[in-house]
Motif scaffolding. Structure first.
Motif, PDB file in Angstrom:
ATOM      1  N   GLN A   1       4.157  10.130  -7.334  1.00 38.05           N
ATOM      2  CA  GLN A   1       4.990  10.422  -8.498  1.00 38.05           C
ATOM      3  C   GLN A   1       4.123  10.765  -9.702  1.00 38.05           C
ATOM      4  O   GLN A   1       4.386  11.739 -10.408  1.00 38.05           O
ATOM      5  CB  GLN A   1       5.892   9.240  -8.827  1.00 38.05           C
ATOM      6  N   LYS A   2       3.096   9.982  -9.910  1.00 35.26           N
ATOM      7  CA  LYS A   2       2.225  10.187 -11.065  1.00 35.26           C
ATOM      8  C   LYS A   2       1.463  11.512 -10.947  1.00 35.26           C
ATOM      9  O   LYS A   2       1.381  12.266 -11.907  1.00 35.26           O
ATOM     10  CB  LYS A   2       1.246   9.017 -11.160  1.00 35.26           C
ATOM     11  N   ASN A   3       0.931  11.802  -9.767  1.00 35.47           N
ATOM     12  CA  ASN A   3       0.149  13.022  -9.566  1.00 35.47           C
ATOM     13  C   ASN A   3       0.990  14.279  -9.694  1.00 35.47           C
ATOM     14  O   ASN A   3       0.513  15.305 -10.169  1.00 35.47           O
ATOM     15  CB  ASN A   3      -0.525  13.016  -8.189  1.00 35.47           C
ATOM     16  N   ASN A   4       2.240  14.218  -9.275  1.00 38.83           N
ATOM     17  CA  ASN A   4       3.112  15.380  -9.308  1.00 38.83           C
ATOM     18  C   ASN A   4       4.049  15.392 -10.510  1.00 38.83           C
ATOM     19  O   ASN A   4       4.920  16.257 -10.599  1.00 38.83           O
ATOM     20  CB  ASN A   4       3.922  15.470  -8.013  1.00 38.83           C
ATOM     21  N   LYS A   5       3.878  14.410 -11.389  1.00 33.82           N
ATOM     22  CA  LYS A   5       4.663  14.310 -12.627  1.00 33.82           C
ATOM     23  C   LYS A   5       6.161  14.384 -12.353  1.00 33.82           C
ATOM     24  O   LYS A   5       6.896  15.202 -12.923  1.00 33.82           O
ATOM     25  CB  LYS A   5       4.239  15.382 -13.615  1.00 33.82           C
ATOM     26  N   LEU A   6       6.627  13.521 -11.466  1.00 38.76           N
ATOM     27  CA  LEU A   6       8.032  13.486 -11.091  1.00 38.76           C
ATOM     28  C   LEU A   6       8.756  12.375 -11.843  1.00 38.76           C
ATOM     29  O   LEU A   6       8.157  11.345 -12.169  1.00 38.76           O
ATOM     30  CB  LEU A   6       8.180  13.235  -9.584  1.00 38.76           C
ATOM     31  N   SER A   7      10.027  12.574 -12.084  1.00 38.95           N
ATOM     32  CA  SER A   7      10.850  11.513 -12.657  1.00 38.95           C
ATOM     33  C   SER A   7      11.256  10.561 -11.538  1.00 38.95           C
ATOM     34  O   SER A   7      11.045  10.851 -10.353  1.00 38.95           O
ATOM     35  CB  SER A   7      12.095  12.109 -13.310  1.00 38.95           C
ATOM     36  N   ASN A   8      11.843   9.442 -11.906  1.00 40.89           N
ATOM     37  CA  ASN A   8      12.313   8.490 -10.891  1.00 40.89           C
ATOM     38  C   ASN A   8      13.356   9.136  -9.978  1.00 40.89           C
ATOM     39  O   ASN A   8      13.363   8.906  -8.778  1.00 40.89           O
ATOM     40  CB  ASN A   8      12.897   7.247 -11.547  1.00 40.89           C
ATOM     41  N   SER A   9      14.230   9.939 -10.563  1.00 40.52           N
ATOM     42  CA  SER A   9      15.270  10.600  -9.768  1.00 40.52           C
ATOM     43  C   SER A   9      14.670  11.591  -8.775  1.00 40.52           C
ATOM     44  O   SER A   9      15.097  11.668  -7.624  1.00 40.52           O
ATOM     45  CB  SER A   9      16.238  11.353 -10.679  1.00 40.52           C
ATOM     46  N   GLN A  10      13.683  12.356  -9.212  1.00 45.10           N
ATOM     47  CA  GLN A  10      13.047  13.327  -8.326  1.00 45.10           C
ATOM     48  C   GLN A  10      12.301  12.640  -7.194  1.00 45.10           C
ATOM     49  O   GLN A  10      12.359  13.075  -6.046  1.00 45.10           O
ATOM     50  CB  GLN A  10      12.090  14.216  -9.117  1.00 45.10           C
ATOM     51  N   LEU A  11      11.605  11.553  -7.512  1.00 46.40           N
ATOM     52  CA  LEU A  11      10.883  10.809  -6.486  1.00 46.40           C
ATOM     53  C   LEU A  11      11.854  10.173  -5.502  1.00 46.40           C
ATOM     54  O   LEU A  11      11.638  10.225  -4.288  1.00 46.40           O
ATOM     55  CB  LEU A  11      10.013   9.723  -7.124  1.00 46.40           C
TER      56      LEU A  11
ATOM     57  N   ASP B   1       0.821  -1.208   0.000  1.00 42.17           N
ATOM     58  CA  ASP B   1       0.000   0.000   0.000  1.00 42.17           C
ATOM     59  C   ASP B   1       0.858   1.262   0.000  1.00 42.17           C
ATOM     60  O   ASP B   1       0.556   2.227  -0.691  1.00 42.17           O
ATOM     61  CB  ASP B   1      -0.927   0.020   1.219  1.00 42.17           C
ATOM     62  N   THR B   2       1.925   1.246   0.771  1.00 44.06           N
ATOM     63  CA  THR B   2       2.811   2.407   0.833  1.00 44.06           C
ATOM     64  C   THR B   2       3.539   2.614  -0.486  1.00 44.06           C
ATOM     65  O   THR B   2       3.682   3.747  -0.954  1.00 44.06           O
ATOM     66  CB  THR B   2       3.823   2.242   1.975  1.00 44.06           C
ATOM     67  N   ILE B   3       3.982   1.541  -1.093  1.00 47.13           N
ATOM     68  CA  ILE B   3       4.673   1.635  -2.388  1.00 47.13           C
ATOM     69  C   ILE B   3       3.732   2.223  -3.436  1.00 47.13           C
ATOM     70  O   ILE B   3       4.114   3.127  -4.189  1.00 47.13           O
ATOM     71  CB  ILE B   3       5.198   0.258  -2.834  1.00 47.13           C
ATOM     72  N   ILE B   4       2.512   1.756  -3.448  1.00 46.93           N
ATOM     73  CA  ILE B   4       1.539   2.268  -4.421  1.00 46.93           C
ATOM     74  C   ILE B   4       1.238   3.738  -4.144  1.00 46.93           C
ATOM     75  O   ILE B   4       1.114   4.541  -5.074  1.00 46.93           O
ATOM     76  CB  ILE B   4       0.257   1.410  -4.405  1.00 46.93           C
ATOM     77  N   GLU B   5       1.181   4.120  -2.876  1.00 45.07           N
ATOM     78  CA  GLU B   5       0.963   5.527  -2.517  1.00 45.07           C
ATOM     79  C   GLU B   5       2.133   6.399  -2.994  1.00 45.07           C
ATOM     80  O   GLU B   5       1.935   7.499  -3.517  1.00 45.07           O
ATOM     81  CB  GLU B   5       0.793   5.651  -1.006  1.00 45.07           C
ATOM     82  N   ILE B   6       3.337   5.911  -2.852  1.00 49.00           N
ATOM     83  CA  ILE B   6       4.526   6.644  -3.307  1.00 49.00           C
ATOM     84  C   ILE B   6       4.513   6.780  -4.833  1.00 49.00           C
ATOM     85  O   ILE B   6       4.767   7.856  -5.372  1.00 49.00           O
ATOM     86  CB  ILE B   6       5.812   5.953  -2.826  1.00 49.00           C
ATOM     87  N   LEU B   7       4.188   5.690  -5.525  1.00 49.20           N
ATOM     88  CA  LEU B   7       4.141   5.739  -6.989  1.00 49.20           C
ATOM     89  C   LEU B   7       3.001   6.631  -7.475  1.00 49.20           C
ATOM     90  O   LEU B   7       3.123   7.313  -8.500  1.00 49.20           O
ATOM     91  CB  LEU B   7       4.011   4.332  -7.569  1.00 49.20           C
ATOM     92  N   GLN B   8       1.906   6.655  -6.743  1.00 46.23           N
ATOM     93  CA  GLN B   8       0.785   7.533  -7.083  1.00 46.23           C
ATOM     94  C   GLN B   8       1.187   8.998  -6.899  1.00 46.23           C
ATOM     95  O   GLN B   8       0.814   9.861  -7.688  1.00 46.23           O
ATOM     96  CB  GLN B   8      -0.438   7.197  -6.224  1.00 46.23           C
TER      97      GLN B   8
ATOM     98  N   LYS C   1       8.178  -1.510 -12.073  1.00 42.65           N
ATOM     99  CA  LYS C   1       8.027  -2.749 -12.833  1.00 42.65           C
ATOM    100  C   LYS C   1       7.095  -3.712 -12.119  1.00 42.65           C
ATOM    101  O   LYS C   1       6.277  -4.396 -12.745  1.00 42.65           O
ATOM    102  CB  LYS C   1       9.390  -3.423 -13.036  1.00 42.65           C
ATOM    103  N   LEU C   2       7.208  -3.793 -10.802  1.00 40.20           N
ATOM    104  CA  LEU C   2       6.384  -4.720 -10.025  1.00 40.20           C
ATOM    105  C   LEU C   2       4.938  -4.266  -9.887  1.00 40.20           C
ATOM    106  O   LEU C   2       4.011  -5.072  -9.974  1.00 40.20           O
ATOM    107  CB  LEU C   2       6.981  -4.920  -8.628  1.00 40.20           C
ATOM    108  N   PHE C   3       4.747  -2.969  -9.654  1.00 40.07           N
ATOM    109  CA  PHE C   3       3.423  -2.426  -9.388  1.00 40.07           C
ATOM    110  C   PHE C   3       3.062  -1.421 -10.468  1.00 40.07           C
ATOM    111  O   PHE C   3       3.151  -0.218 -10.284  1.00 40.07           O
ATOM    112  CB  PHE C   3       3.377  -1.722  -8.025  1.00 40.07           C
ATOM    113  N   VAL C   4       2.661  -1.918 -11.609  1.00 42.10           N
ATOM    114  CA  VAL C   4       2.295  -1.057 -12.720  1.00 42.10           C
ATOM    115  C   VAL C   4       0.978  -0.382 -12.385  1.00 42.10           C
ATOM    116  O   VAL C   4      -0.035  -1.049 -12.170  1.00 42.10           O
ATOM    117  CB  VAL C   4       2.161  -1.852 -14.030  1.00 42.10           C
ATOM    118  N   ILE C   5       1.037   0.974 -12.304  1.00 40.07           N
ATOM    119  CA  ILE C   5      -0.201   1.708 -11.994  1.00 40.07           C
ATOM    120  C   ILE C   5      -0.564   2.650 -13.119  1.00 40.07           C
ATOM    121  O   ILE C   5       0.200   2.993 -13.946  1.00 40.07           O
ATOM    122  CB  ILE C   5      -0.102   2.504 -10.681  1.00 40.07           C
TER     123      ILE C   5
END
Length: 104
Positions: free
Chosen positions: A74-84, A65-72, A100-104
């Protein structure tokens, strides 16, 4: 799972009563996420030193759940992997693997 709400309430009541107002919004939540616990810890104890950060980084784990929240985030704030990775103090490889594991 530990009752973080009770743990942090006790810490605030005994050692840091002057910081209750800052933590009130987080402690009023029904269930605390891992990110909420990290935020509470930062508010109460302040920023961590480089040495303690290295130690705690090795013992940190995130649930799905936390990983998905972190990836969400990233998506909402349009961040790159480096920025996140910089924002949450993670490695870029960890973020890439999570994507790769949690494709959202």
């Amino acid at each position: 799972m530990p009752d973080y709400k009770k743990i942090y309430t006790d810490i605030l009541n005994t050692r840091f009563p002057h910081k209750k107002k800052e933590c009130k919004s987080l402690l009023n939540k029904e269930v605390l996420s891992h990110l909420d616990v990290i935020d509470l810890n930062t508010i109460i104890f302040g920023a961590v030193t480089a040495e303690s950060w290295k130690f705690s980084k090795r013992h940190r784990s995130y649930n799905q759940d936390t990983i998905i929240e972190i990836l969400q985030y990233q998506k909402n704030n349009k961040l790159s992997n480096s920025q996140l990775a910089s924002h949450y103090r993670l490695s870029r490889n960890t973020v890439a693997r999570w994507k790769k594991l949690f494709v959202i």
